[in-house]
Enzyme design. Structure first.
Site, PDB file in Angstrom:
ATOM      1  N   SER A 269     -16.299   7.587  44.168  1.00  0.00           N
ATOM      2  CA  SER A 269     -17.614   6.794  45.897  1.00  0.00           C
ATOM      3  C   SER A 269     -18.733   5.626  45.653  1.00  0.00           C
ATOM      4  CB  SER A 269     -18.323   7.571  46.300  1.00  0.00           C
ATOM      5  OG  SER A 269     -19.697   8.421  45.673  1.00  0.00           O
ATOM      6  N   ASN A 270     -19.172   5.346  44.210  1.00  0.00           N
ATOM      7  CA  ASN A 270     -19.541   4.852  44.051  1.00  0.00           C
ATOM      8  C   ASN A 270     -18.973   3.405  43.679  1.00  0.00           C
ATOM      9  OD1 ASN A 270     -22.920   5.106  43.697  1.00  0.00           O
ATOM     10  ND2 ASN A 270     -22.266   6.449  42.488  1.00  0.00           N
TER      11      ASN A 270
ATOM     12  N   MET B  26     -18.683  10.745  32.770  1.00  0.00           N
ATOM     13  CA  MET B  26     -19.610  11.767  31.858  1.00  0.00           C
ATOM     14  C   MET B  26     -19.183  12.090  30.779  1.00  0.00           C
ATOM     15  SD  MET B  26     -20.447  12.356  34.932  1.00  0.00           S
ATOM     16  CE  MET B  26     -21.583  13.751  35.464  1.00  0.00           C
TER      17      MET B  26
ATOM     18  N   HIS C 242     -27.735   7.241  38.031  1.00  0.00           N
ATOM     19  CA  HIS C 242     -27.880   8.339  37.497  1.00  0.00           C
ATOM     20  C   HIS C 242     -28.596   8.984  38.701  1.00  0.00           C
ATOM     21  CE1 HIS C 242     -28.342  12.314  35.158  1.00  0.00           C
ATOM     22  NE2 HIS C 242     -29.442  12.519  35.813  1.00  0.00           N
TER      23      HIS C 242
HETATM   24  C1  GAR Z   1     -22.454  10.214  41.225  1.00  0.00           C
HETATM   25  O1  GAR Z   1     -24.507  10.597  41.939  1.00  0.00           O
HETATM   26  C2  GAR Z   1     -23.328   9.291  40.020  1.00  0.00           C
HETATM   27  O2  GAR Z   1     -25.041   9.404  40.270  1.00  0.00           O
HETATM   28  C3  GAR Z   1     -23.514  10.491  38.798  1.00  0.00           C
HETATM   29  O3  GAR Z   1     -21.959  11.392  39.258  1.00  0.00           O
HETATM   30  C4  GAR Z   1     -21.836  10.834  39.991  1.00  0.00           C
HETATM   31  C5  GAR Z   1     -20.679  10.598  40.585  1.00  0.00           C
HETATM   32  O4  GAR Z   1     -20.202  10.405  41.622  1.00  0.00           O
HETATM   33  N1  GAR Z   1     -23.778  10.450  37.784  1.00  0.00           N
HETATM   34  C6  GAR Z   1     -24.135  11.249  35.964  1.00  0.00           C
HETATM   35  O5  GAR Z   1     -24.466  12.266  36.686  1.00  0.00           O
HETATM   36  C7  GAR Z   1     -24.124  10.853  35.235  1.00  0.00           C
HETATM   37  N2  GAR Z   1     -25.053  11.463  34.341  1.00  0.00           N
HETATM   38  P1  GAR Z   1     -19.079   9.200  42.392  1.00  0.00           P
HETATM   39  O6  GAR Z   1     -17.585   9.705  41.451  1.00  0.00           O
HETATM   40  O7  GAR Z   1     -18.551   9.806  43.515  1.00  0.00           O
HETATM   41  O8  GAR Z   1     -19.075   7.966  41.900  1.00  0.00           O
END
Ligand code: GAR
Length: 201
Positions: A13-14, A90, A109
């Site tokens: 999503s990011n 991750m 993060h």
């Molecule tokens: C997000 O909340 C990001 O901040 C987190 O994983 C999620 C990914 O969501 N990242 C971490 O925890 C890294 N330490 P997404 O795949 O929908 O962007």
């Protein structure tokens, strides 16, 4: 135009928030390649939707973490990226990777670092009983979520919050903060001075 490579392990999503802003010409950047360590990552499909080259690079086929990181570096260099964005990636990168892109790797993060680094940051915030949490975009160094902080956004933690509800509230801010920081970098407004990051607004 700043060429961005994105590493993502999951939902994406990011990544999508970034792709949207680039497509709408809201930021002077272009995502030129997306790489995942998970074959099933939705992030790869999101990249496809936006016609961005997307690759699954399987860590398991490499003899070591260093060799796997060499493969990542090589792919990103092939696309001549100026900036690497970790968007829900991750894994801890090898020091070799950080050296290959000095001052050019950022991560998002879901906590107000240095509080709650690592996994399940939203759960850690609830367990910790904090009244505010949020998200952080920071430069990546050899540690886990320890690099210089570029920007943060704050959300309240409410008494009735579950991990999912809090994660969603934070995620909405992540989708604003990450493209904003990428745009600042594209505009050359972000300067690193020791551990301090100065933004020329
Ligand atoms: C997000 O909340 C990001 O901040 C987190 O994983 C999620 C990914 O969501 N990242 C971490 O925890 C890294 N330490 P997404 O795949 O929908 O962007």
């Amino acid at each position: 135009m700043l060429k961005v490579g994105v590493l993502a392990s999951g939902r994406g999503s990011n990544l999508e928030a970034l792709l949207k802003q680039c497509a709408n010409k809201k930021i002077a950047a272009q995502v030129v390649v997306v790489i995942s360590d998970k074959a099933e990552a939705k992030a790869l499909a999101k990249a496809d939707e936006y016609n961005v080259p997307a690759f699954f690079i399987d860590p398991k086929v490499y003899s070591s973490k260093t060799e796997y990181n060499r493969a990542l570096i090589s792919k990103l260099k092939n696309f001549k990226v100026d900036l690497v964005v970790l968007a829900g990636y991750m894994r801890i990168l090898d020091p070799l990777f950080i050296e290959a892109f000095p001052g050019k790797v950022i991560n998002i993060h879901p906590s107000l670092l240095p509080a709650f680094p690592g996994l399940n940051a939203q759960g850690q915030a609830l367990t910790g009983g904090v009244k505010y949490s949020g998200c952080t975009v920071h430069f990546v160094d050899e540690g886990m979520d320890t690099g210089p902080i570029i920007a943060q956004a704050v959300v309240p933690v409410l008494p009735e919050d579950t991990v999912e509800v809090l994660a969603q509230r934070i995620l909405a801010e992540e989708h604003i903060l990450l493209p904003k920081v990428v745009n600042w970098i594209a505009q050359g407004r972000v300067k690193l001075k020791g551990r301090q990051v100065v933004i020329n607004i």
